[in-house]
Enzyme design. Structure first.
Site, short mmCIF file in Angstrom:
data_model
loop_
_atom_site.label_atom_id
_atom_site.label_comp_id
_atom_site.label_asym_id
_atom_site.label_seq_id
_atom_site.Cartn_x
_atom_site.Cartn_y
_atom_site.Cartn_z
N CYS A 123 0.85 -1.20 0.00
CA CYS A 123 0.00 0.00 0.00
C CYS A 123 0.89 1.25 0.00
CB CYS A 123 -0.95 -0.06 1.20
SG CYS A 123 -2.10 1.30 1.38
N ASP A 171 -8.04 -3.27 -7.93
CA ASP A 171 -7.59 -2.38 -6.85
C ASP A 171 -8.37 -1.07 -6.89
OD1 ASP A 171 -6.14 -0.60 -5.15
OD2 ASP A 171 -4.33 -1.79 -5.43
N HIS A 202 -7.41 -4.23 -3.56
CA HIS A 202 -6.33 -3.71 -2.72
C HIS A 202 -6.25 -4.53 -1.43
CE1 HIS A 202 -3.57 -0.35 -1.88
NE2 HIS A 202 -3.94 -0.48 -0.62
#
Length: 246
Positions: A123, A171, A202
């Site tokens: 991330c 994502d 994600h």
């Protein structure tokens, strides 16, 4: 395996803490593990432990220390995500990269001058792993669902060491158009390998969370370990000797 909290001196002054996971065998290589927006939480520590069990010395620095030390947020608590995004908005990227450089230096000194050290991030950490490839001499770098890489491709010419990008096809923070820009911008760089996992969002490798997708996560992990072994070595002295013996 042994774990402890250590203190690292920041290049700009002050100091910050980091979680250090050491294998039971003598490590020959290290990993700077870079946090998500959620801080150095249970998930990051478990991930560090997992890589330590593979023979690597793993350091997880607290990159939010200038804002709030020891942030540990729960990915399953929606209210804590609000705080995570507030911290992300206030986070100074350049200072964070300097802290990662200090972390890289710490691990290399810990391992002795011969030890190779790479980075691996998720991330926010995936974005920072990209910058580790463009702004540091880390020996290998792995980015999981790194955000905003499409906006920073001008730095790609500075990549000197191997880099993997793992991207989730669905994502929600890295759109299909952003992924296409990344693919187009990096496709001719022989040091960069991009893996895209269809149908996952994600955080697909975030264990013990609703985002986790076992098949994609395990495939990405296998690819990451193979990559790290290729560019950093097997991690521990015993592992290297065992591999040679086979």
């Amino acid at each position: 395996m042994k774990t402890q909290n250590v203190t690292i001196q920041a290049f700009s002054g002050g100091s910050f803490s980091a979680y250090l996971a050491a294998p039971s065998t003598q490590p020959r290589a290290g990993i700077v593990l870079i946090q998500e927006v959620l801080g150095v939480n249970n998930n990051m520590r478990q991930t560090a432990d997992d890589y330590a069990k593979e023979g690597y010395l793993v350091l997880v620095p607290d990159l939010y220390w200038r804002l709030e030390p020891n942030v540990q947020l729960d990915p399953e608590d929606k209210n804590q995500w609000t705080k995570a995004f507030e911290l992300l908005k206030a986070f100074d990227l350049d200072s964070g990269i300097e802290d990662l450089k200090a972390s890289l230096s710490f691990l290399r000194q810990y391992l002795s001058s011969t030890g190779k050290v790479g980075s691996l991030g998720f991330c926010l950490g995936g974005k920072l792993a990209y910058f580790m490839a463009t702004r540091t001499d880390a020996d290998a770098n792995v980015s999981y669902y790194g955000v905003d890489i499409d906006k920073n491709l001008a730095e790609a010419t500075k990549i000197q060491k191997p880099l993997i990008l793992h991207m989730g096809g669905n994502d929600e923070y890295v759109s299909p158009s952003a992924q296409a820009v990344i693919q187009q911008g990096l496709q001719d760089n022989p040091l960069v390998t991009i893996y895209r996992y269809a149908g996952v969002s994600h955080g697909f490798s975030r264990v013990n969370s609703s985002a986790y997708r076992k098949e994609a996560a395990e495939l990405a992990s296998d690819r990451t370990l193979a990559f790290l072994k290729q560019h950093l070595g097997n991690g521990s002295k015993i592992s290297n000797e065992a591999t040679t013996a086979r």
